[in-house]
Design an enzyme around this catalytic site. Structure first.
Site, mmCIF file in Angstrom:
data_model
loop_
_atom_site.group_PDB
_atom_site.id
_atom_site.type_symbol
_atom_site.label_atom_id
_atom_site.label_comp_id
_atom_site.label_asym_id
_atom_site.label_seq_id
_atom_site.Cartn_x
_atom_site.Cartn_y
_atom_site.Cartn_z
ATOM 1 N N HIS A 48 0.847 -1.197 0.000
ATOM 2 C CA HIS A 48 0.000 0.000 0.000
ATOM 3 C C HIS A 48 0.877 1.238 0.000
ATOM 4 O O HIS A 48 2.067 1.177 0.276
ATOM 5 C CB HIS A 48 -0.853 0.061 1.268
ATOM 6 C CG HIS A 48 -1.915 -0.972 1.331
ATOM 7 N ND1 HIS A 48 -2.922 -0.922 2.265
ATOM 8 C CD2 HIS A 48 -2.151 -2.080 0.604
ATOM 9 C CE1 HIS A 48 -3.727 -1.955 2.116
ATOM 10 N NE2 HIS A 48 -3.270 -2.680 1.112
ATOM 11 N N GLU A 101 3.431 -0.664 4.011
ATOM 12 C CA GLU A 101 2.879 0.679 3.826
ATOM 13 C C GLU A 101 4.044 1.568 3.430
ATOM 14 O O GLU A 101 4.907 1.890 4.247
ATOM 15 C CB GLU A 101 2.217 1.197 5.108
ATOM 16 C CG GLU A 101 0.914 0.521 5.461
ATOM 17 C CD GLU A 101 -0.282 0.998 4.656
ATOM 18 O OE1 GLU A 101 -0.123 1.814 3.721
ATOM 19 O OE2 GLU A 101 -1.406 0.552 4.956
#
Length: 188
Positions: free
Chosen positions: A78, A155
């Site tokens: 992500h 992330e």
């Protein structure tokens, strides 16, 4: 890096591993400028437990393929608006084993050696769930719990890395590329 025939790490991994890559889980949402929600406005990373053809066909199709083929390692990448890239392993899933915990710690250390942009032990923002309370609606937790795989979340950031700032380039596409290179090194 997987496509570089002269890369000895890639060759070693491909000699014993089959990689299945979904380059973009959310093509219709991405086209509309959404990183997590599809054309129906559904956050695809909250649908893994209950995906349906109407709400999240993207997730449903990938889940079906993974259940049919099996999975040993799963990585969901992500982008987020924070200032430190981090990774989360399967350590909050209800069925986590000592082996999975040890694998996560070993992987986390290997990733930090392969790429200093990654710092060991960065917690999920807001603290995350208690042990055994993983959100199984999220991809890496669902896959870890339901397929027995080693599931991870990365992330990566849009901004500069607070812990290793680069005043000229900030966090760049090149840094994302090298994070991917480090991932293969850590897997190896």
């Amino acid at each position: 890096r997987l496509l570089l025939e002269e890369d000895p790490v890639s060759r070693a991994l491909l000699d014993k591993t089959v990689f299945h890559v979904v380059p973009n889980m959310n093509p219709d949402g991405s086209r509309r400028g959404n990183t997590r929600t599809n054309a129906q406005g559904v956050n695809l990373n909250r649908e893994w437990q209950t995906a349906t053809r109407d709400r999240a066909p993207e997730v449903l199709m990938v889940k079906q393929a993974m259940h049919a083929r099996g999975v040993d390692f799963f990585l969901d990448v992500h982008a987020w608006s924070g200032t430190v890239p981090f990774a989360l392993g399967p350590y909050h899933t209800p069925s986590i084993t000592p082996l999975q915990s040890a694998l996560w710690q070993r992987y986390e250390q290997a990733l930090a050696r392969a790429n200093p942009e990654f710092q060991v032990g960065n917690p999920y923002p807001g603290g995350g769930p208690p042990p055994g309370g993983a959100y199984l609606e999220m991809s890496w937790n669902y896959v870890s719990e339901n397929l027995g795989a080693f599931g991870l979340l990365y992330e990566l950031i849009f901004k500069n890395n607070d812990k290793r700032p680069d005043p000229v380039n900030g966090w760049s596409a090149a840094k994302c590329k090298y994070f991917g290179h480090g991932t293969l090194q850590a897997l190896h």
